[in-house]
Design an enzyme around this catalytic site. Structure first.
Site, PDB file in Angstrom:
ATOM      1  N   HIS A 231       0.841  -1.205   0.000  1.00 12.84           N
ATOM      2  CA  HIS A 231       0.000   0.000   0.000  1.00 12.84           C
ATOM      3  C   HIS A 231       0.875   1.254   0.000  1.00 12.84           C
ATOM      4  O   HIS A 231       0.658   2.174  -0.796  1.00 12.84           O
ATOM      5  CB  HIS A 231      -0.910  -0.019   1.235  1.00 12.84           C
ATOM      6  CG  HIS A 231      -1.689   1.253   1.444  1.00 12.84           C
ATOM      7  ND1 HIS A 231      -3.022   1.364   1.130  1.00 12.84           N
ATOM      8  CD2 HIS A 231      -1.311   2.466   1.941  1.00 12.84           C
ATOM      9  CE1 HIS A 231      -3.439   2.586   1.420  1.00 12.84           C
ATOM     10  NE2 HIS A 231      -2.414   3.274   1.916  1.00 12.84           N
ATOM     11  N   GLU A 232       1.855   1.280   0.885  1.00 10.45           N
ATOM     12  CA  GLU A 232       2.722   2.455   0.966  1.00 10.45           C
ATOM     13  C   GLU A 232       3.579   2.609  -0.284  1.00 10.45           C
ATOM     14  O   GLU A 232       3.879   3.737  -0.703  1.00 10.45           O
ATOM     15  CB  GLU A 232       3.602   2.376   2.216  1.00 10.45           C
ATOM     16  CG  GLU A 232       2.834   2.316   3.534  1.00 10.45           C
ATOM     17  CD  GLU A 232       1.874   3.488   3.733  1.00 10.45           C
ATOM     18  OE1 GLU A 232       2.084   4.536   3.096  1.00 10.45           O
ATOM     19  OE2 GLU A 232       0.911   3.347   4.502  1.00 10.45           O
TER      20      GLU A 232
ATOM     21  N   HIS B 149       1.877   4.620  -2.839  1.00 11.88           N
ATOM     22  CA  HIS B 149       2.032   6.066  -2.693  1.00 11.88           C
ATOM     23  C   HIS B 149       3.431   6.513  -3.119  1.00 11.88           C
ATOM     24  O   HIS B 149       3.586   7.515  -3.819  1.00 11.88           O
ATOM     25  CB  HIS B 149       1.824   6.480  -1.237  1.00 11.88           C
ATOM     26  CG  HIS B 149       0.428   6.319  -0.728  1.00 11.88           C
ATOM     27  ND1 HIS B 149      -0.673   6.845  -1.377  1.00 11.88           N
ATOM     28  CD2 HIS B 149      -0.053   5.693   0.378  1.00 11.88           C
ATOM     29  CE1 HIS B 149      -1.771   6.558  -0.687  1.00 11.88           C
ATOM     30  NE2 HIS B 149      -1.420   5.851   0.375  1.00 11.88           N
TER      31      HIS B 149
END
Length: 440
Positions: free
Chosen positions: A24-25, A28
């Site tokens: 998920h990170e 980003h």
């Protein structure tokens, strides 16, 4: 009962959470770096740092509490608009401190690399990247389950024969309730367990639903039924009995009406139970399945306050905890432990766990779409607001477009939301300890 399978389940779930959060990170970080934003930190977990290493301009590491993660994108908040005075009072000080801390991260001469200077489309890509990765993870996992493993479907193979024509849809077709009842047509025709019905009444049979329709249409009429028995095609004659039959869904499960009773309609009764088999699904079934589960999860998130209240009520009263009750990470961990403790084949347990992990990633996606800071949805809403202001200014022919939105003003909202989430998490943890959702 050994605790080892439960511990294995907890550890495997922990690993799944770490991987999901880490990816998920990355969702980003990768586009942010691509767009030139300086990323100073990439960490999995919260709390004290366990390990870290700096590569280039980014510090990568692991923290002690592996239930989250973060990437630090430099310049998330722009400087205060020109002429803005530092306010007084707790909330104003909070806003000013947050703004100052963000601006201090921007190196002299690198203002162009600050996140707040990205265009609206780029901001949307960066902030949606994390949740989108969770959705991709869920899609891959659901694809593995549906295409590689399959789902249970109702076949046209005879699993068990009835002894008689039941008196009603709620009566047994065997034992004492068969006294004085006519024999079941299937048994009278010579059908045997293991027979695969391949044709009925001259029509080739391809599904259970089709077979049910053919039987209902032939009530009271003698029809030929062809079966595969030990590799050979055998033709028999059967006369379905006229009787009320329950309406069934695609999986062969009886449809229940609003009154709690099975929905019935006139039809034919042959008298056998079909065999449930696992059947791989086509690749085209994956996206609809993901869409359906995502919509259900978004609906659950939209009604989160009610569901949290229901979970608390069920936990502390005699009301039974619902199977679809919202849960904390403690409840999910408990279910993971129960999965690995099931007396099932290892492949079945693995697929059950992958289904749980897929649901968890969809939940991460849906939860992060809540349009409030500090969640990703809050940043997305801010970017859309900023883009909307600039678009309106262009339409009006403004000579100077509005600058970045002063997101620091939303800092108090972020703190309040964070405290609410802590409270919700605490309530659900207690509920999961007192009255957990069980799969067995």
């Amino acid at each position: 009962m050994s605790i080892v399978p439960h511990v294995v389940g907890w550890l495997v779930l922990l690993l799944g959470i770490i991987v999901s959060v880490g990816l998920h990170e990355l969702g980003h970080m990768v586009p942010a770096k691509k767009f030139g934003v300086r990323v100073s930190q990439y960490f999995v977990g919260f709390g004290p740092t366990v390990w870290s290493r700096t590569k280039g301009e980014t510090e990568y590491g692991i923290k002690a509490i592996p239930l989250g993660g973060f990437v630090r994108l430099v310049g998330m908040m722009p400087p205060a608009p020109a002429g803005t005075r530092r306010g007084t009072g707790f909330w104003n000080e909070l806003v000013a401190d947050a703004r100052d801390a963000s601006v201090a991260e921007v190196r002299p001469g690198e203002e162009h690399r600050a996140f707040y200077n990205l265009s609206t489309p780029k901001k949307l890509i960066v902030m949606f990247g994390g949740p989108f990765v969770n959705l991709v993870i869920a899609t891959v996992l659901i694809g593995i389950i549906l295409v590689g493993y399959g789902t249970m479907v109702t076949s046209t193979t005879v699993a068990q024969l009835s002894e008689c024509v039941p008196a009603s849809v709620t009566s047994d077709a065997s034992g004492d309730e068969c006294e004085g009842r006519p024999a079941a047509p299937a048994a009278a025709a010579g059908l045997e367990p293991g027979d695969e019905i391949v044709a009925f009444g001259g029509a080739e049979v391809h599904s259970w639903q089709q077979l049910v329709g053919l039987i209902n249409d032939s009530a009271g009429q003698t029809s030929q039924v062809a079966v595969l028995r030990d590799g050979e095609r055998v033709t028999l004659e059967v006369t379905p009995a006229r009787t009320d039959r329950p309406v069934v869904d695609e999986q062969g499960t009886a449809v229940i009406g609003a009154d709690g009773e099975p929905v019935v309609r006139p039809g034919g009764f042959v008298g056998f139970s079909p065999l449930q088999v696992r059947e791989p699904q086509p690749l085209s079934s994956v996206l609809p399945a993901v869409g359906q589960q995502t919509w259900q999860t978004l609906t659950m998130v939209a009604t989160l306050p009610v569901r949290v209240a229901d979970a608390a009520t069920q936990a502390f009263t005699a009301e039974e905890r619902a199977q679809d009750s919202v849960q904390s990470v403690v409840g999910v961990a408990r279910i993971s432990g129960e999965i690995w403790a099931l007396d099932e084949a290892i492949l079945d347990r693995v697929m059950f766990f992958l289904s749980l992990l897929a649901s968890l990633n969809i939940a991460l996606f849906a939860f992060n779409m809540i349009p409030l800071l500090p969640l990703d949805g809050g940043h997305l809403l801010n970017a859309l607001y900023e883009g909307g202001k600039r678009t309106l200014a262009r339409v009006r022919g403004a000579a100077v477009l509005p600058g970045p939105a002063d997101v620091a003003r939303m800092t108090p909202v972020a703190y309040v939301v964070f405290l609410i989430l802590l409270g919700v998490g605490g309530v659900l943890i207690v509920a999961d300890l007192v009255d957990p959702v069980r799969i067995t």
